[in-house]
Design an enzyme around this catalytic site. Structure first.
Site, PDB file in Angstrom:
ATOM      1  N   ASP A 126      -4.679   6.479  -1.447  1.00  0.00           N
ATOM      2  CA  ASP A 126      -4.400   7.811  -1.763  1.00  0.00           C
ATOM      3  C   ASP A 126      -2.195   6.847  -1.009  1.00  0.00           C
ATOM      4  O   ASP A 126      -1.352   7.755  -1.199  1.00  0.00           O
ATOM      5  CB  ASP A 126      -3.831   8.223  -0.388  1.00  0.00           C
ATOM      6  CG  ASP A 126      -4.638   7.564   0.381  1.00  0.00           C
ATOM      7  OD1 ASP A 126      -4.572   6.952   0.737  1.00  0.00           O
ATOM      8  OD2 ASP A 126      -5.430   8.743   0.691  1.00  0.00           O
ATOM      9  N   ARG A 127      -2.356   6.140  -0.168  1.00  0.00           N
ATOM     10  CA  ARG A 127      -0.458   5.129  -0.343  1.00  0.00           C
ATOM     11  C   ARG A 127      -0.322   4.637  -1.113  1.00  0.00           C
ATOM     12  O   ARG A 127      -0.673   3.543  -2.231  1.00  0.00           O
ATOM     13  CB  ARG A 127      -0.804   3.941   1.193  1.00  0.00           C
ATOM     14  CG  ARG A 127      -1.848   5.539   2.276  1.00  0.00           C
ATOM     15  CD  ARG A 127      -1.895   4.544   3.460  1.00  0.00           C
ATOM     16  NE  ARG A 127      -2.365   5.028   4.984  1.00  0.00           N
ATOM     17  CZ  ARG A 127      -1.958   5.085   5.837  1.00  0.00           C
ATOM     18  NH1 ARG A 127      -1.305   3.806   5.388  1.00  0.00           N
ATOM     19  NH2 ARG A 127      -2.945   6.001   6.482  1.00  0.00           N
ATOM     20  N   ASP A 164      -3.617   1.548  -1.002  1.00  0.00           N
ATOM     21  CA  ASP A 164      -4.475   0.807   0.193  1.00  0.00           C
ATOM     22  C   ASP A 164      -5.750   1.757  -0.684  1.00  0.00           C
ATOM     23  O   ASP A 164      -6.262   1.251  -1.583  1.00  0.00           O
ATOM     24  CB  ASP A 164      -4.466   1.824   1.555  1.00  0.00           C
ATOM     25  CG  ASP A 164      -4.839   3.513   1.553  1.00  0.00           C
ATOM     26  OD1 ASP A 164      -4.377   4.031  -0.086  1.00  0.00           O
ATOM     27  OD2 ASP A 164      -5.172   4.241   2.116  1.00  0.00           O
ATOM     28  N   SER A 176     -10.016   4.565   4.453  1.00  0.00           N
ATOM     29  CA  SER A 176      -8.522   4.521   4.398  1.00  0.00           C
ATOM     30  C   SER A 176      -8.206   3.514   4.173  1.00  0.00           C
ATOM     31  O   SER A 176      -8.924   1.652   4.006  1.00  0.00           O
ATOM     32  CB  SER A 176      -7.613   5.333   4.973  1.00  0.00           C
ATOM     33  OG  SER A 176      -6.400   5.537   3.829  1.00  0.00           O
ATOM     34  N   HIS A 177      -7.231   3.166   4.564  1.00  0.00           N
ATOM     35  CA  HIS A 177      -6.508   1.864   4.981  1.00  0.00           C
ATOM     36  C   HIS A 177      -7.240   0.517   6.382  1.00  0.00           C
ATOM     37  O   HIS A 177      -6.636  -0.590   6.347  1.00  0.00           O
ATOM     38  CB  HIS A 177      -4.940   1.573   5.416  1.00  0.00           C
ATOM     39  CG  HIS A 177      -4.519   2.696   6.599  1.00  0.00           C
ATOM     40  ND1 HIS A 177      -4.872   4.342   6.494  1.00  0.00           N
ATOM     41  CD2 HIS A 177      -4.339   2.189   7.952  1.00  0.00           C
ATOM     42  CE1 HIS A 177      -5.381   4.221   7.191  1.00  0.00           C
ATOM     43  NE2 HIS A 177      -4.488   3.453   8.196  1.00  0.00           N
ATOM     44  N   LYS A 202      -2.327  12.812  -1.251  1.00  0.00           N
ATOM     45  CA  LYS A 202      -1.308  11.672  -1.346  1.00  0.00           C
ATOM     46  C   LYS A 202      -2.339  10.427  -2.687  1.00  0.00           C
ATOM     47  O   LYS A 202      -3.481  10.803  -2.427  1.00  0.00           O
ATOM     48  CB  LYS A 202      -0.248  11.373  -0.424  1.00  0.00           C
ATOM     49  CG  LYS A 202      -1.860  10.497   0.964  1.00  0.00           C
ATOM     50  CD  LYS A 202      -0.949  10.257   1.864  1.00  0.00           C
ATOM     51  CE  LYS A 202      -2.183   8.469   3.170  1.00  0.00           C
ATOM     52  NZ  LYS A 202      -2.573  10.207   3.617  1.00  0.00           N
ATOM     53  N   ASP A 248      -8.105   3.284  -0.075  1.00  0.00           N
ATOM     54  CA  ASP A 248      -9.308   4.469  -1.271  1.00  0.00           C
ATOM     55  C   ASP A 248      -7.609   5.133  -2.040  1.00  0.00           C
ATOM     56  O   ASP A 248      -7.957   5.777  -2.186  1.00  0.00           O
ATOM     57  CB  ASP A 248      -9.260   5.932  -0.352  1.00  0.00           C
ATOM     58  CG  ASP A 248      -7.808   6.207   0.719  1.00  0.00           C
ATOM     59  OD1 ASP A 248      -7.486   5.512   0.637  1.00  0.00           O
ATOM     60  OD2 ASP A 248      -8.389   7.873   1.337  1.00  0.00           O
TER      61      ASP A 248
HETATM   62  C1  VG1 Z   1      -2.338   7.313  10.023  1.00  0.00           C
HETATM   63  C2  VG1 Z   1      -0.624   8.481   9.083  1.00  0.00           C
HETATM   64  C3  VG1 Z   1      -0.650   9.607   8.582  1.00  0.00           C
HETATM   65  C4  VG1 Z   1      -1.762   9.945   7.107  1.00  0.00           C
HETATM   66  C5  VG1 Z   1      -3.153   9.444   7.837  1.00  0.00           C
HETATM   67  C6  VG1 Z   1      -4.389   8.625   6.974  1.00  0.00           C
HETATM   68  O1  VG1 Z   1      -2.619   8.526  10.808  1.00  0.00           O
HETATM   69  O2  VG1 Z   1       0.657   7.970  10.401  1.00  0.00           O
HETATM   70  O3  VG1 Z   1       0.611   9.603   7.905  1.00  0.00           O
HETATM   71  O4  VG1 Z   1      -1.685  10.510   7.055  1.00  0.00           O
HETATM   72  O5  VG1 Z   1      -3.411   8.411   8.975  1.00  0.00           O
HETATM   73  O6  VG1 Z   1      -3.778   9.023   5.578  1.00  0.00           O
HETATM   74  P1  VG1 Z   1      -2.253   8.597  11.860  1.00  0.00           P
HETATM   75  O7  VG1 Z   1      -3.253   9.972  12.994  1.00  0.00           O
HETATM   76  O8  VG1 Z   1      -2.982   7.612  12.678  1.00  0.00           O
HETATM   77  O9  VG1 Z   1      -0.550   8.161  12.741  1.00  0.00           O
HETATM   78  V1  VG1 Z   1      -5.018   7.410   5.488  1.00  0.00           V
HETATM   79  O10 VG1 Z   1      -4.396   6.218   3.753  1.00  0.00           O
HETATM   80  O11 VG1 Z   1      -5.743   6.599   6.116  1.00  0.00           O
HETATM   81  O12 VG1 Z   1      -5.682   8.968   4.625  1.00  0.00           O
HETATM   82 CO    CO Z   2      -5.843   6.297   2.331  1.00  0.00          CO
END
Ligand code: VG1
Ligand code: CO
Length: 543
Positions: free
Chosen positions: A281-282, A277, A113-114, A376, A279
């Site tokens: 989804d954000r 981000d 992801s990010h 998302k 991937d």
């Molecule tokens: C974070 C965010 C959460 C989100 C998750 C995955 O998790 O707070 O809201 O669903 O990332 O998003 P954490 O456990 O680090 O707080 V993504 O775009 O990384 O799939």
């Molecule tokens: Co993501």
């Protein structure tokens, strides 16, 4: 004759997926047999039917291509009849979810992801079920058990995988379908939003900047915004996915999407700014010299949903993750809609979406989505906003300020302390827990504490419960302080503090959130002793 082999492996006890899949340093994924062991565990637990199609793709980061090829070889070795993969091994997370729902029995998404990518960055892998959504906790717990017990995995030596050639290929009896990663997703977006109205908006000179942050949304945004909607060439910046995301941190927030923020707050700012981000989804939404908090964004989409053709019949209900501000709750109350509060992580929305109890949902962490997929969806949120701007004929700022005037404003901020030593972070959480029983009824930051607890979610659809989802201090006036440990970090622990306070208005709606929340922030630090226990004088990221 292609060779299916059983390759001996030693179990990997650390392969326990977190908030969304298994995320580790790239170097960890390069450990011999590490990826293969986890993929075998996934396939074993998924136990796909004999006519299954497995969808595979990732965000293009370093190792994406090799890992995609490995998964395809292992799928062939495990007797899966069909694999559908995005060309080049690419698929954004929401596009993968859509393909699973259209054609698949399940899917494997490669992304952290990010989190930064590259040889020194992070890599990740997750499994999505046939509904297109992240596998539930019961599934990932089984995978972790299996991964810790495997002694071998199955591998098929089929030679080079034709990842770049669109079409059907035969691989040792398995059909590999290489598809355009963008086409089906773009068609879905056209079915949900008023493309004609958005096209008219751009034709009238509306200026936008979309920062793909050198990650997966570049090709999607270029096709949809510039080609199909007629946004000016150059609207999409950093639009070519790079294995190391150009050395950046592909996280669309005020800190990491700094260049975009600077442009939108600058002298010749465009009308609209957005970013996604790693991937896809954000999303981050910016107006001219204006930042929309993700919690407000969810509330505004809910209040304006019927302006988009895909939601013109109205929405069934809404949901937000627990740390997300209660702004959407106010919209739900006014519209007489059910509103659910779930733990952090998209997988908890799945049952509510599948059961038709909600249509829109979101998280404070720049994640918003609907029943159109089971993830998302960054670009979806951007298009939804463009649809609303085109329909209301107002600026982003006007839309948000009118929303506050109608519903009141939930001041909100999140403070992250990244890469804190794990024992110090655990100590902070324990220290807060130790005080919970004595906090209720006392006064803090000029407010009375109603209760302090550890959030437990009871899924209203399947009755399952998830405990330890965040420490909450809840005040009589609706203000909240929440502490959580991240489940997506890969080094040390990340401590997140979420602070919220509601102002009904019309007075006091225009303050800077850090200013409006200053005494609650101080109180949050005093209760938790974060500075002395972690040695951190300030958070790493403030949103
Ligand atoms: C974070 C965010 C959460 C989100 C998750 C995955 O998790 O707070 O809201 O669903 O990332 O998003 P954490 O456990 O680090 O707080 V993504 O775009 O990384 O799939
Ligand atoms: Co993501």
């Amino acid at each position: 004759m292609p060779l299916v082999r059983d390759v001996p492996t030693t179990p990997f006890p650390d392969q326990k997926p977190g908030t969304s899949g298994l995320r580790r340093r790239t170097t960890v994924f390069q450990t011999p047999h590490y990826l293969e062991n986890f993929v075998q565990a996934l396939l074993d637990v998924a136990a796909l039917p004999s006519d299954a199609t497995l969808i595979v793709g990732g965000d293009g980061r370093f190792l994406n291509r090799e890992a995609t090829a490995t998964i395809i070889r292992m799928a062939a070795a495990n007797g899966i009849p069909r694999v559908m993969v995005g060309q080049g091994g690419l698929l954004s997370t929401p596009a993968a979810s859509h393909l699973i729902r259209l054609h698949g029995s399940g899917g494997i998404i490669l992304s952290a992801s990010h989190n930064p990518g590259g040889p020194d960055g992070d890599f990740g892998i997750k499994y999505n079920a046939g509904n297109g959504g992240p596998a539930p906790e019961s599934f990932t717990n089984e995978v972790a058990k299996r991964a810790a017990a495997l002694t071998s995995y199955r591998m098929c030596d089929v030679g080079e995988i034709p990842l770049d050639t669109i079409g059907e290929h035969d691989l040792a009896g398995m059909t590999l379908m290489v598809v355009d990663p963008v086409a089906a997703y773009a068609t879905l977006m056209e079915s949900l939003f008023d493309f004609a109205a958005i096209r008219t908006l751009f034709a009238g000179g509306f200026r936008m900047r979309f920062d793909a942050m050198h990650a997966i949304t570049g090709p999607y945004a270029t096709e949809i915004l510039e080609r199909r909607l007629g946004a000016a060439a150059g609207t999409v910046i950093n639009g070519t996915p790079l294995p190391d995301f150009g050395g950046g941190h592909p996280d669309p927030n005020l800190t990491y999407a700094h260049d975009l923020v600077e442009e939108l707050f600058g002298a010749s700012a465009p009308d609209f700014g957005a970013a996604s981000d790693g991937d896809g989804d954000r999303n981050m939404i910016l107006g001219q010299r204006f930042f929309v908090t993700p919690s407000d964004s969810l509330a505004i989409l809910a209040a304006n949903a019927t302006r988009a053709p895909g939601y013109s019949m109205g929405i069934a209900g809404v949901a937000r993750s627990m740390p997300t501000s209660a702004a959407v709750d106010r919209v739900a109350a006014a519209m007489h809609l059910p509103c659910f509060e779930t733990p952090t992580g998209w997988k908890f929305f799945g049952n509510l979406l599948d059961a038709g109890r909600i249509t829109l949902c979101g998280e404070e962490s720049f994640g918003t989505g609907s029943n159109h997929v089971r993830e998302k969806d960054g670009l979806w949120a951007v298009l939804f906003w463009l649809n609303i701007v085109a329909s209301r004929k107002q600026s982003v700022q006007q839309i948000v300020q009118e929303h506050w005037a109608t519903f009141g404003r939930n001041y909100y901020t999140r403070h992250d302390y990244e890469e804190v030593p794990s024992d110090a972070a655990a100590g902070v959480m324990q220290h807060i827990r130790d005080q919970q029983a004595s906090l209720a009824g006392t006064t803090l930051a000029g407010r009375t504490i109603r209760s302090a607890d550890d959030f437990t979610y009871l899924d209203p659809v399947d009755g399952s419960s998830s405990a330890n989802q965040g420490l909450r201090i809840l005040f009589d006036d609706g203000s909240r302080i929440i502490y959580r440990l991240s489940g997506t970090g890969t080094a040390g622990a990340t401590l997140r503090v979420y602070i919220e306070s509601y102002v009904a208005g019309p007075d006091g709606l225009e303050l800077d959130p850090q200013h409006a929340l200053a005494n609650l922030v101080q109180a949050a630090l005093a209760v938790s002793e974060i500075p002395s226990r972690t040695g951190r004088a300030a958070p790493t990221v403030i949103t």
